[in-house]
Design an enzyme around this catalytic site. Structure first.
Site, PDB file in Angstrom:
ATOM      1  N   LEU A  55       0.877  -1.170   0.000  1.00 32.73           N
ATOM      2  CA  LEU A  55       0.000   0.000   0.000  1.00 32.73           C
ATOM      3  C   LEU A  55       0.913   1.216   0.000  1.00 32.73           C
ATOM      4  O   LEU A  55       1.939   1.232   0.679  1.00 32.73           O
ATOM      5  CB  LEU A  55      -0.897   0.022   1.245  1.00 32.73           C
ATOM      6  CG  LEU A  55      -2.013  -1.024   1.316  1.00 32.73           C
ATOM      7  CD1 LEU A  55      -2.747  -0.918   2.656  1.00 32.73           C
ATOM      8  CD2 LEU A  55      -2.997  -0.861   0.170  1.00 32.73           C
ATOM      9  N   ASP A  56       0.544   2.242  -0.759  1.00 31.17           N
ATOM     10  CA  ASP A  56       1.371   3.444  -0.848  1.00 31.17           C
ATOM     11  C   ASP A  56       1.558   4.085   0.530  1.00 31.17           C
ATOM     12  O   ASP A  56       0.760   3.875   1.448  1.00 31.17           O
ATOM     13  CB  ASP A  56       0.730   4.474  -1.785  1.00 31.17           C
ATOM     14  CG  ASP A  56       0.558   3.928  -3.195  1.00 31.17           C
ATOM     15  OD1 ASP A  56       1.384   3.105  -3.602  1.00 31.17           O
ATOM     16  OD2 ASP A  56      -0.413   4.319  -3.861  1.00 31.17           O
ATOM     17  N   TYR A  57       2.591   4.900   0.625  1.00 28.96           N
ATOM     18  CA  TYR A  57       2.935   5.609   1.861  1.00 28.96           C
ATOM     19  C   TYR A  57       1.725   6.334   2.449  1.00 28.96           C
ATOM     20  O   TYR A  57       1.463   6.264   3.651  1.00 28.96           O
ATOM     21  CB  TYR A  57       4.056   6.594   1.544  1.00 28.96           C
ATOM     22  CG  TYR A  57       4.580   7.380   2.725  1.00 28.96           C
ATOM     23  CD1 TYR A  57       5.402   6.791   3.675  1.00 28.96           C
ATOM     24  CD2 TYR A  57       4.262   8.735   2.870  1.00 28.96           C
ATOM     25  CE1 TYR A  57       5.899   7.523   4.750  1.00 28.96           C
ATOM     26  CE2 TYR A  57       4.761   9.481   3.936  1.00 28.96           C
ATOM     27  CZ  TYR A  57       5.570   8.864   4.868  1.00 28.96           C
ATOM     28  OH  TYR A  57       6.057   9.585   5.937  1.00 28.96           O
TER      29      TYR A  57
END
Length: 242
Positions: free
Chosen positions: A101-103
């Site tokens: 999952l992105d930052y």
């Protein structure tokens, strides 16, 4: 006794197909001897090396993490930022996230030391639903959401959603809450698709992964998966394989 390629895949070294090629190419040793037979079976007492590196045999473990925003989906970060394994300090096994999952994206993330299980879930042909909730700047039309399901070519990469619908909208604030279902997990996929339509994403959360959701959990919480949950995910992925 288990097939050699399965043991290699389970250790997270490579997918089972790549492990088979490594065996054929003579890159695998069992008890110090090169093995090229795909039917070879090994036990927990056998020493397996891939390209000279011993495989560490651990019992498989599976965890669900409610990833907060501002956390890297990795086991380490050279910039010293928080990573997902920081939220599971009690786990002794060498776990890694299944996908990422992105930052700036929160939500459901699975971690394991079972490489074969991870490869099974991540492959798009296995069609495991990943359900996201996005808050957008602006309110897309029904036709634009249909465009997401047809697919969009962005910088030479074809991105598409399985399903997309508006859960609610606020004309005064010019924003919408939209549910998006993916089978893929390409880098920043949801954000890139909405940006291509002209609706930047303010917030993004993955609420469901296959049969699992975040009920009863807060950001930063984690728990081991129950045996039946692991079995359900495996069956869900395998039923879509021809």
């Amino acid at each position: 006794m288990e097939r050699l390629q399965k043991v290699i895949a389970h250790a997270g070294v490579a997918s089972r197909r790549k492990a088979e090629q490594m065996i054929i190419d003579g890159k695998v040793k069992v008890n110090g001897e090169v093995v090229k037979e795909l039917g070879t079976k090994v036990s927990s007492n056998d020493d397996v090396e891939v390209e000279g590196v011993p495989i560490v045999k651990e019992a498989p473990v599976y965890y669900l993490l409610y990833k907060p925003r501002g956390v890297i989906s990795s086991v380490s970060d050279d910039k010293g930022r928080k990573v997902v394994t920081d939220y599971l300090p009690e786990v002794d096994e060498r776990i890694f996230p299944i996908g990422r999952l992105d930052y700036d994206t929160s939500g459901l993330l699975l971690l394991t030391n079972d490489g074969e299980f991870a490869n099974l879930l991540m492959h798009p042909k296995h069609e495991v639903d990943k359900v996201y909730i996005a808050k957008t700047k602006g309110i897309p039309t029904r036709e634009q959401l249909q465009q997401l399901k047809k697919g969009i070519n962005i910088d030479g990469e074809y991105l598409k959603a399985v399903h997309a619908k508006i859960n609610s909208s606020d004309p005064k604030k010019n924003s919408a809450i939209i549910q998006v279902i993916l089978h893929e997990g390409k880098n920043r996929q949801v954000r890139r698709m909405f940006e291509a339509l002209g609706y930047p994403v303010d917030k993004l959360k993955r609420e469901r992964y296959g049969t699992l959701d975040l009920r009863g959990m807060n950001a930063g919480d984690s728990r081991p998966l129950k045996p039946h949950e692991v079995k359900q995910l495996r069956q869900l992925a395998e039923k879509n394989v021809e």
